[in-house]
Design an enzyme around this catalytic site. Structure first.
Site, PDB file in Angstrom:
ATOM      1  N   PHE A  42       0.816  -1.219   0.000  1.00  0.00           N
ATOM      2  CA  PHE A  42       0.000   0.000   0.000  1.00  0.00           C
ATOM      3  C   PHE A  42       0.851   1.273   0.000  1.00  0.00           C
ATOM      4  CE2 PHE A  42      -2.277   2.768   3.320  1.00  0.00           C
ATOM      5  CZ  PHE A  42      -2.864   3.567   2.361  1.00  0.00           C
ATOM      6  N   ILE A  43       1.646   1.461   1.049  1.00  0.00           N
ATOM      7  CA  ILE A  43       2.390   2.724   1.162  1.00  0.00           C
ATOM      8  C   ILE A  43       3.494   2.781   0.109  1.00  0.00           C
ATOM      9  CG2 ILE A  43       3.817   4.155   2.692  1.00  0.00           C
ATOM     10  CD1 ILE A  43       2.194   3.125   5.060  1.00  0.00           C
ATOM     11  N   LEU A  86       6.363 -10.093  -2.776  1.00  0.00           N
ATOM     12  CA  LEU A  86       4.957 -10.299  -3.159  1.00  0.00           C
ATOM     13  C   LEU A  86       4.231 -11.241  -2.187  1.00  0.00           C
ATOM     14  CD1 LEU A  86       5.293 -10.457  -7.070  1.00  0.00           C
ATOM     15  CD2 LEU A  86       4.962  -8.462  -5.601  1.00  0.00           C
ATOM     16  N   SER A 138       5.849   2.299  13.809  1.00  0.00           N
ATOM     17  CA  SER A 138       4.379   2.230  13.832  1.00  0.00           C
ATOM     18  C   SER A 138       3.838   2.861  15.104  1.00  0.00           C
ATOM     19  CB  SER A 138       3.953   0.762  13.785  1.00  0.00           C
ATOM     20  OG  SER A 138       2.573   0.655  14.027  1.00  0.00           O
ATOM     21  N   TYR A 191       3.963  -7.718  17.002  1.00  0.00           N
ATOM     22  CA  TYR A 191       4.239  -6.776  15.903  1.00  0.00           C
ATOM     23  C   TYR A 191       4.986  -5.549  16.439  1.00  0.00           C
ATOM     24  CZ  TYR A 191       3.127  -3.025  12.548  1.00  0.00           C
ATOM     25  OH  TYR A 191       3.190  -1.956  11.687  1.00  0.00           O
ATOM     26  N   VAL A 200     -10.022  -1.347   8.777  1.00  0.00           N
ATOM     27  CA  VAL A 200     -11.438  -1.133   9.068  1.00  0.00           C
ATOM     28  C   VAL A 200     -12.202  -0.435   7.926  1.00  0.00           C
ATOM     29  CG1 VAL A 200     -11.013   0.989  10.415  1.00  0.00           C
ATOM     30  CG2 VAL A 200     -13.015  -0.375  10.879  1.00  0.00           C
ATOM     31  N   ILE A 247     -17.780  -5.519  13.368  1.00  0.00           N
ATOM     32  CA  ILE A 247     -17.051  -4.601  14.257  1.00  0.00           C
ATOM     33  C   ILE A 247     -16.474  -5.437  15.398  1.00  0.00           C
ATOM     34  CG2 ILE A 247     -17.261  -2.680  15.882  1.00  0.00           C
ATOM     35  CD1 ILE A 247     -19.197  -1.342  14.020  1.00  0.00           C
ATOM     36  N   GLY A 277      -4.124  -7.855  21.068  1.00  0.00           N
ATOM     37  CA  GLY A 277      -2.993  -6.989  20.729  1.00  0.00           C
ATOM     38  C   GLY A 277      -3.379  -5.627  20.174  1.00  0.00           C
TER      39      GLY A 277
HETATM   40  N1  NAD Z   1      -0.619   1.195   6.657  1.00  0.00           N
HETATM   41  C1  NAD Z   1      -0.568   1.614   7.898  1.00  0.00           C
HETATM   42  O1  NAD Z   1      -1.540   2.187   8.409  1.00  0.00           O
HETATM   43  C2  NAD Z   1       0.680   1.425   8.725  1.00  0.00           C
HETATM   44  C3  NAD Z   1       0.641   1.850  10.071  1.00  0.00           C
HETATM   45  C4  NAD Z   1       1.788   1.690  10.847  1.00  0.00           C
HETATM   46  C5  NAD Z   1       2.941   1.165  10.295  1.00  0.00           C
HETATM   47  N2  NAD Z   1       2.935   0.747   8.998  1.00  0.00           N
HETATM   48  C6  NAD Z   1       4.176   0.178   8.461  1.00  0.00           C
HETATM   49  O2  NAD Z   1       4.424   0.752   7.192  1.00  0.00           O
HETATM   50  C7  NAD Z   1       5.008  -0.203   6.317  1.00  0.00           C
HETATM   51  C8  NAD Z   1       4.192  -0.326   5.046  1.00  0.00           C
HETATM   52  O3  NAD Z   1       2.858  -0.716   5.379  1.00  0.00           O
HETATM   53  P1  NAD Z   1       1.759  -1.014   4.278  1.00  0.00           P
HETATM   54  O4  NAD Z   1       0.463  -0.607   4.865  1.00  0.00           O
HETATM   55  O5  NAD Z   1       2.183  -0.450   2.975  1.00  0.00           O
HETATM   56  O6  NAD Z   1       1.800  -2.603   4.274  1.00  0.00           O
HETATM   57  P2  NAD Z   1       1.623  -3.639   3.050  1.00  0.00           P
HETATM   58  O7  NAD Z   1       1.397  -4.959   3.670  1.00  0.00           O
HETATM   59  O8  NAD Z   1       0.632  -3.116   2.081  1.00  0.00           O
HETATM   60  O9  NAD Z   1       3.064  -3.610   2.384  1.00  0.00           O
HETATM   61  C9  NAD Z   1       4.159  -4.312   2.924  1.00  0.00           C
HETATM   62  C10 NAD Z   1       4.886  -4.988   1.775  1.00  0.00           C
HETATM   63  O10 NAD Z   1       5.987  -5.713   2.313  1.00  0.00           O
HETATM   64  C11 NAD Z   1       6.147  -6.867   1.499  1.00  0.00           C
HETATM   65  N3  NAD Z   1       6.928  -7.862   2.237  1.00  0.00           N
HETATM   66  C12 NAD Z   1       6.566  -8.545   3.354  1.00  0.00           C
HETATM   67  N4  NAD Z   1       7.548  -9.395   3.702  1.00  0.00           N
HETATM   68  C13 NAD Z   1       8.559  -9.235   2.809  1.00  0.00           C
HETATM   69  C14 NAD Z   1       9.831  -9.831   2.658  1.00  0.00           C
HETATM   70  N5  NAD Z   1      10.271 -10.765   3.515  1.00  0.00           N
HETATM   71  N6  NAD Z   1      10.606  -9.431   1.614  1.00  0.00           N
HETATM   72  C15 NAD Z   1      10.172  -8.499   0.741  1.00  0.00           C
HETATM   73  N7  NAD Z   1       8.960  -7.889   0.835  1.00  0.00           N
HETATM   74  C16 NAD Z   1       8.168  -8.259   1.864  1.00  0.00           C
HETATM   75  C17 NAD Z   1       4.726  -7.343   1.239  1.00  0.00           C
HETATM   76  O11 NAD Z   1       4.637  -8.221   0.123  1.00  0.00           O
HETATM   77  C18 NAD Z   1       4.011  -6.019   1.019  1.00  0.00           C
HETATM   78  O12 NAD Z   1       3.945  -5.660  -0.335  1.00  0.00           O
HETATM   79  C19 NAD Z   1       5.111  -1.487   7.128  1.00  0.00           C
HETATM   80  O13 NAD Z   1       6.406  -1.582   7.659  1.00  0.00           O
HETATM   81  C20 NAD Z   1       4.096  -1.310   8.228  1.00  0.00           C
HETATM   82  O14 NAD Z   1       4.429  -2.059   9.368  1.00  0.00           O
HETATM   83  C21 NAD Z   1       1.833   0.870   8.205  1.00  0.00           C
END
Ligand code: NAD
Length: 302
Positions: A4-5, A26, A107, A130, A174, A190, A259
Protein backbone atom coordinates in the site's frame (compact mmCIF):
# COMPACT_ATOMS: atom_id res chain seq x y z
CA UNK A 1 7.28 -1.63 -2.87
CA UNK A 2 4.27 -3.64 -4.06
CA UNK A 3 2.26 -2.90 -0.92
CA UNK A 4 0.00 0.00 0.00
CA UNK A 5 2.39 2.72 1.16
CA UNK A 6 5.31 1.65 -1.05
CA UNK A 7 3.39 1.67 -4.33
CA UNK A 8 1.73 5.02 -3.56
CA UNK A 9 5.14 6.42 -2.64
CA UNK A 10 6.65 5.11 -5.89
CA UNK A 11 3.97 6.91 -7.94
CA UNK A 12 4.71 10.16 -6.10
CA UNK A 13 8.50 9.83 -6.42
CA UNK A 14 8.25 9.15 -10.16
CA UNK A 15 6.01 12.22 -10.53
CA UNK A 16 8.65 14.28 -8.72
CA UNK A 17 11.30 13.09 -11.19
CA UNK A 18 13.16 10.57 -9.01
CA UNK A 19 14.50 7.28 -10.35
CA UNK A 20 12.87 4.48 -8.35
CA UNK A 21 13.87 0.86 -7.78
CA UNK A 22 11.96 -1.44 -5.46
CA UNK A 23 12.10 -4.81 -3.75
CA UNK A 24 9.12 -6.94 -2.68
CA UNK A 25 8.67 -10.68 -2.37
CA UNK A 26 4.96 -10.30 -3.16
CA UNK A 27 4.03 -12.10 0.09
CA UNK A 28 1.26 -9.56 0.63
CA UNK A 29 1.83 -6.98 -2.11
CA UNK A 30 0.90 -7.36 -5.76
CA UNK A 31 2.98 -6.89 -8.88
CA UNK A 32 0.10 -4.92 -10.44
CA UNK A 33 0.50 -2.27 -7.68
CA UNK A 34 4.03 -1.46 -8.88
CA UNK A 35 3.78 1.55 -11.22
CA UNK A 36 5.37 1.58 -14.68
CA UNK A 37 8.78 3.21 -14.54
CA UNK A 38 9.94 1.39 -11.39
CA UNK A 39 12.89 -0.99 -11.63
CA UNK A 40 11.24 -3.82 -9.72
CA UNK A 41 12.97 -6.82 -8.12
CA UNK A 42 10.91 -9.71 -6.77
CA UNK A 43 13.20 -10.51 -3.85
CA UNK A 44 13.01 -11.19 -0.14
CA UNK A 45 14.49 -8.59 2.21
CA UNK A 46 16.02 -11.44 4.25
CA UNK A 47 18.13 -12.53 1.27
CA UNK A 48 21.77 -11.42 1.41
CA UNK A 49 21.74 -11.57 -2.37
CA UNK A 50 19.93 -8.19 -2.42
CA UNK A 51 23.08 -6.25 -1.42
CA UNK A 52 24.13 -5.51 -4.99
CA UNK A 53 20.77 -3.83 -5.66
CA UNK A 54 21.69 -1.03 -3.25
CA UNK A 55 24.81 0.07 -5.19
CA UNK A 56 24.50 3.69 -6.37
CA UNK A 57 21.30 4.27 -4.39
CA UNK A 58 20.98 7.67 -2.68
CA UNK A 59 18.16 6.95 -0.21
CA UNK A 60 16.20 3.90 0.91
CA UNK A 61 12.60 3.76 2.12
CA UNK A 62 12.27 0.53 4.08
CA UNK A 63 8.58 -0.37 4.33
CA UNK A 64 8.44 -4.15 3.82
CA UNK A 65 6.98 -5.94 6.83
CA UNK A 66 4.63 -8.55 8.19
CA UNK A 67 2.15 -6.10 9.60
CA UNK A 68 -1.28 -7.55 10.23
CA UNK A 69 -1.33 -7.56 14.05
CA UNK A 70 -3.40 -10.75 14.34
CA UNK A 71 -1.14 -12.60 11.85
CA UNK A 72 1.88 -11.45 13.87
CA UNK A 73 0.27 -12.68 17.11
CA UNK A 74 -0.23 -16.07 15.42
CA UNK A 75 3.39 -16.35 14.27
CA UNK A 76 5.93 -14.47 16.41
CA UNK A 77 8.86 -16.31 14.79
CA UNK A 78 8.04 -15.20 11.26
CA UNK A 79 7.21 -11.73 12.60
CA UNK A 80 10.72 -11.46 14.00
CA UNK A 81 12.27 -13.06 10.93
CA UNK A 82 10.78 -10.50 8.54
CA UNK A 83 10.48 -7.39 10.70
CA UNK A 84 13.73 -7.71 12.64
CA UNK A 85 16.16 -9.92 10.66
CA UNK A 86 14.83 -8.63 7.32
CA UNK A 87 15.16 -5.04 8.51
CA UNK A 88 18.75 -5.58 9.69
CA UNK A 89 19.54 -7.10 6.29
CA UNK A 90 18.24 -3.93 4.60
CA UNK A 91 20.31 -1.75 6.97
CA UNK A 92 23.38 -3.90 6.24
CA UNK A 93 22.80 -3.66 2.47
CA UNK A 94 22.54 0.13 2.80
CA UNK A 95 25.69 0.29 4.93
CA UNK A 96 27.77 -1.74 2.47
CA UNK A 97 26.57 0.38 -0.46
CA UNK A 98 27.17 3.70 1.37
CA UNK A 99 23.53 4.83 1.06
CA UNK A 100 23.12 8.45 2.26
CA UNK A 101 19.93 7.94 4.24
CA UNK A 102 17.42 5.29 5.32
CA UNK A 103 13.82 6.26 5.99
CA UNK A 104 12.03 3.36 7.62
CA UNK A 105 8.62 2.41 8.98
CA UNK A 106 8.00 2.06 12.65
CA UNK A 107 4.38 2.23 13.83
CA UNK A 108 1.94 3.84 16.23
CA UNK A 109 1.70 0.30 17.65
CA UNK A 110 4.79 1.26 19.65
CA UNK A 111 2.39 3.25 21.88
CA UNK A 112 0.04 0.32 22.61
CA UNK A 113 0.70 0.42 26.35
CA UNK A 114 0.54 4.20 26.69
CA UNK A 115 -2.40 6.09 28.13
CA UNK A 116 -1.15 9.53 27.17
CA UNK A 117 -3.19 11.13 24.35
CA UNK A 118 -2.22 12.71 22.06
CA UNK A 119 0.85 10.49 22.25
CA UNK A 120 4.29 12.05 21.81
CA UNK A 121 7.25 10.19 20.28
CA UNK A 122 8.78 9.60 23.74
CA UNK A 123 5.94 7.27 24.92
CA UNK A 124 7.28 3.97 23.52
CA UNK A 125 5.42 1.06 25.21
CA UNK A 126 5.09 -1.84 22.77
CA UNK A 127 3.01 -4.88 23.78
CA UNK A 128 2.03 -7.03 20.75
CA UNK A 129 4.57 -9.16 18.86
CA UNK A 130 4.24 -6.78 15.90
CA UNK A 131 5.04 -3.74 18.07
CA UNK A 132 7.91 -5.56 19.78
CA UNK A 133 9.38 -6.38 16.35
CA UNK A 134 9.16 -2.69 15.37
CA UNK A 135 10.87 -1.65 18.60
CA UNK A 136 13.68 -4.17 17.97
CA UNK A 137 14.16 -2.63 14.51
CA UNK A 138 14.28 0.80 16.18
CA UNK A 139 17.11 -0.33 18.48
CA UNK A 140 19.05 -1.81 15.55
CA UNK A 141 18.72 1.49 13.68
CA UNK A 142 20.10 3.29 16.76
CA UNK A 143 23.05 0.87 16.88
CA UNK A 144 23.77 1.27 13.14
CA UNK A 145 23.75 5.03 13.66
CA UNK A 146 25.97 4.78 16.75
CA UNK A 147 28.58 2.37 15.35
CA UNK A 148 28.56 3.16 11.62
CA UNK A 149 27.43 6.81 11.56
CA UNK A 150 24.50 6.03 9.29
CA UNK A 151 21.60 8.45 8.89
CA UNK A 152 18.02 7.35 9.60
CA UNK A 153 14.54 8.82 9.82
CA UNK A 154 11.98 6.69 11.66
CA UNK A 155 8.33 7.16 10.73
CA UNK A 156 5.58 6.17 13.15
CA UNK A 157 2.58 5.90 10.89
CA UNK A 158 -0.84 5.93 12.53
CA UNK A 159 -3.75 4.45 10.49
CA UNK A 160 -2.81 5.33 6.95
CA UNK A 161 -5.65 4.92 4.46
CA UNK A 162 -6.40 5.49 0.79
CA UNK A 163 -6.27 3.72 -2.58
CA UNK A 164 -4.32 0.44 -2.84
CA UNK A 165 -4.75 -0.25 0.87
CA UNK A 166 -4.52 -4.02 1.27
CA UNK A 167 -8.03 -5.37 1.79
CA UNK A 168 -6.95 -9.02 1.31
CA UNK A 169 -5.34 -9.57 4.70
CA UNK A 170 -6.89 -11.80 7.40
CA UNK A 171 -8.46 -8.82 9.16
CA UNK A 172 -8.70 -6.04 6.54
CA UNK A 173 -8.18 -2.42 7.64
CA UNK A 174 -11.44 -1.13 9.07
CA UNK A 175 -12.34 1.31 6.28
CA UNK A 176 -11.76 -1.15 3.42
CA UNK A 177 -13.64 -3.83 5.37
CA UNK A 178 -16.70 -1.58 5.83
CA UNK A 179 -16.68 -0.37 2.21
CA UNK A 180 -16.42 -3.90 0.78
CA UNK A 181 -19.10 -5.39 3.02
CA UNK A 182 -21.57 -2.55 2.42
CA UNK A 183 -21.01 -2.57 -1.35
CA UNK A 184 -21.66 -6.32 -1.32
CA UNK A 185 -24.80 -5.84 0.78
CA UNK A 186 -23.29 -7.84 3.66
CA UNK A 187 -23.25 -6.88 7.35
CA UNK A 188 -19.85 -5.38 8.34
CA UNK A 189 -18.07 -6.85 11.38
CA UNK A 190 -17.05 -4.60 14.26
CA UNK A 191 -14.48 -6.11 16.62
CA UNK A 192 -14.64 -5.07 20.25
CA UNK A 193 -16.07 -1.84 21.53
CA UNK A 194 -17.39 0.70 19.03
CA UNK A 195 -15.73 3.43 21.09
CA UNK A 196 -12.32 2.17 19.96
CA UNK A 197 -10.77 5.28 18.39
CA UNK A 198 -8.14 5.55 15.67
CA UNK A 199 -6.11 8.40 14.21
CA UNK A 200 -6.53 8.11 10.42
CA UNK A 201 -4.20 9.87 8.01
CA UNK A 202 -4.47 9.95 4.23
CA UNK A 203 -1.72 8.49 2.06
CA UNK A 204 -1.04 11.69 0.05
CA UNK A 205 -0.30 13.56 3.28
CA UNK A 206 2.11 10.80 4.27
CA UNK A 207 3.84 11.16 0.91
CA UNK A 208 4.28 14.90 1.53
CA UNK A 209 6.32 13.94 4.58
CA UNK A 210 8.26 11.27 2.67
CA UNK A 211 9.45 13.98 0.28
CA UNK A 212 10.44 16.17 3.21
CA UNK A 213 12.57 13.29 4.51
CA UNK A 214 14.51 13.23 1.24
CA UNK A 215 14.96 16.99 1.03
CA UNK A 216 15.19 18.42 4.53
CA UNK A 217 18.18 17.53 6.71
CA UNK A 218 16.18 18.49 9.83
CA UNK A 219 14.56 15.05 9.48
CA UNK A 220 17.96 13.32 9.81
CA UNK A 221 18.32 11.05 12.83
CA UNK A 222 14.85 11.90 14.08
CA UNK A 223 11.61 10.01 14.72
CA UNK A 224 8.23 11.42 13.70
CA UNK A 225 4.62 10.60 14.44
CA UNK A 226 2.62 10.73 11.23
CA UNK A 227 -1.07 10.95 12.03
CA UNK A 228 -3.77 13.58 11.58
CA UNK A 229 -3.82 14.62 15.23
CA UNK A 230 -7.56 13.77 15.39
CA UNK A 231 -9.24 10.46 16.00
CA UNK A 232 -12.58 8.84 15.22
CA UNK A 233 -14.44 5.92 16.73
CA UNK A 234 -14.98 2.79 14.68
CA UNK A 235 -18.70 3.54 14.85
CA UNK A 236 -18.18 7.07 13.45
CA UNK A 237 -16.22 5.55 10.55
CA UNK A 238 -18.96 3.03 9.98
CA UNK A 239 -21.63 5.78 9.98
CA UNK A 240 -19.62 7.90 7.54
CA UNK A 241 -18.93 5.03 5.13
CA UNK A 242 -22.57 4.04 5.33
CA UNK A 243 -23.69 7.62 4.56
CA UNK A 244 -21.22 8.03 1.66
CA UNK A 245 -22.38 4.77 0.08
CA UNK A 246 -26.05 5.31 0.89
CA UNK A 247 -26.24 1.76 2.31
CA UNK A 248 -27.39 0.97 5.86
CA UNK A 249 -26.97 -2.46 7.41
CA UNK A 250 -26.77 -3.41 11.09
CA UNK A 251 -23.10 -4.30 11.89
CA UNK A 252 -22.22 -7.67 13.41
CA UNK A 253 -20.30 -7.40 16.68
CA UNK A 254 -17.43 -9.78 17.54
CA UNK A 255 -14.99 -9.93 20.48
CA UNK A 256 -12.00 -7.61 20.42
CA UNK A 257 -8.87 -8.74 18.56
CA UNK A 258 -5.78 -9.56 20.62
CA UNK A 259 -2.99 -6.99 20.73
CA UNK A 260 -5.10 -4.03 19.52
CA UNK A 261 -4.90 -0.69 21.30
CA UNK A 262 -8.21 0.88 22.35
CA UNK A 263 -7.19 4.31 21.18
CA UNK A 264 -4.60 6.00 19.02
CA UNK A 265 -4.05 9.72 18.70
CA UNK A 266 -0.85 11.22 17.37
CA UNK A 267 0.90 14.19 18.86
CA UNK A 268 2.14 15.68 15.58
CA UNK A 269 3.89 18.71 17.09
CA UNK A 270 7.29 17.50 15.92
CA UNK A 271 6.38 16.86 12.26
CA UNK A 272 4.28 20.06 12.17
CA UNK A 273 7.26 22.10 13.33
CA UNK A 274 8.88 21.28 9.96
CA UNK A 275 5.91 22.79 8.12
CA UNK A 276 4.09 19.50 7.45
CA UNK A 277 0.32 19.51 7.78
CA UNK A 278 -2.15 16.75 6.88
CA UNK A 279 -4.46 18.40 4.34
CA UNK A 280 -6.97 15.69 3.37
CA UNK A 281 -10.19 15.61 5.38
CA UNK A 282 -11.69 12.25 6.25
CA UNK A 283 -14.66 12.48 3.90
CA UNK A 284 -12.52 13.39 0.86
CA UNK A 285 -10.00 10.65 1.65
CA UNK A 286 -12.72 8.08 2.17
CA UNK A 287 -14.30 8.94 -1.17
CA UNK A 288 -10.96 8.14 -2.86
CA UNK A 289 -10.81 4.83 -0.95
CA UNK A 290 -14.37 4.05 -2.06
CA UNK A 291 -13.48 4.78 -5.70
CA UNK A 292 -10.53 2.37 -5.44
CA UNK A 293 -12.60 -0.45 -3.97
CA UNK A 294 -15.31 0.11 -6.59
CA UNK A 295 -12.72 -0.12 -9.37
CA UNK A 296 -11.31 -3.34 -7.86
CA UNK A 297 -14.84 -4.74 -7.84
CA UNK A 298 -15.42 -3.66 -11.43
CA UNK A 299 -12.21 -5.51 -12.40
CA UNK A 300 -13.58 -8.62 -10.67
CA UNK A 301 -10.83 -8.72 -8.02
CA UNK A 302 -13.22 -8.56 -5.09
N1 NAD B 1 -0.62 1.20 6.66
C1 NAD B 1 -0.57 1.61 7.90
O1 NAD B 1 -1.54 2.19 8.41
C2 NAD B 1 0.68 1.43 8.73
C3 NAD B 1 0.64 1.85 10.07
C4 NAD B 1 1.79 1.69 10.85
C5 NAD B 1 2.94 1.16 10.30
N2 NAD B 1 2.93 0.75 9.00
C6 NAD B 1 4.18 0.18 8.46
O2 NAD B 1 4.42 0.75 7.19
C7 NAD B 1 5.01 -0.20 6.32
C8 NAD B 1 4.19 -0.33 5.05
O3 NAD B 1 2.86 -0.72 5.38
P1 NAD B 1 1.76 -1.01 4.28
O4 NAD B 1 0.46 -0.61 4.86
O5 NAD B 1 2.18 -0.45 2.97
O6 NAD B 1 1.80 -2.60 4.27
P2 NAD B 1 1.62 -3.64 3.05
O7 NAD B 1 1.40 -4.96 3.67
O8 NAD B 1 0.63 -3.12 2.08
O9 NAD B 1 3.06 -3.61 2.38
C9 NAD B 1 4.16 -4.31 2.92
C10 NAD B 1 4.89 -4.99 1.77
O10 NAD B 1 5.99 -5.71 2.31
C11 NAD B 1 6.15 -6.87 1.50
N3 NAD B 1 6.93 -7.86 2.24
C12 NAD B 1 6.57 -8.55 3.35
N4 NAD B 1 7.55 -9.40 3.70
C13 NAD B 1 8.56 -9.23 2.81
C14 NAD B 1 9.83 -9.83 2.66
N5 NAD B 1 10.27 -10.76 3.52
N6 NAD B 1 10.61 -9.43 1.61
C15 NAD B 1 10.17 -8.50 0.74
N7 NAD B 1 8.96 -7.89 0.83
C16 NAD B 1 8.17 -8.26 1.86
C17 NAD B 1 4.73 -7.34 1.24
O11 NAD B 1 4.64 -8.22 0.12
C18 NAD B 1 4.01 -6.02 1.02
O12 NAD B 1 3.95 -5.66 -0.34
C19 NAD B 1 5.11 -1.49 7.13
O13 NAD B 1 6.41 -1.58 7.66
C20 NAD B 1 4.10 -1.31 8.23
O14 NAD B 1 4.43 -2.06 9.37
C21 NAD B 1 1.83 0.87 8.21
Amino acid sequence: MAGFIGSNLAVRLLKEGYQVAGIDNLAYGLQENVPDGVEFHERDIRDRGIYGLFEGVDAVFHLAAKNCISDCQADPIETSDINVTGTINVFEAARLAGVRKIIYAESSALYEGSSIFPTPESEVRPESFYAISKSAAMHFAEAYRRFFGMTFTALRYFCVYGPIQDYRRTIPPVMSAFIIKLLKGERPIIYGKCEKRRDFVYIDDINDFHLLCLRDSRTDDETFNLGSGENHSVLEIYELVSRLLGVRLEPEFKPDLPGEAQMTLADITKASALGWKPKTDLETGLLHAVDYIKSEMAEGRI
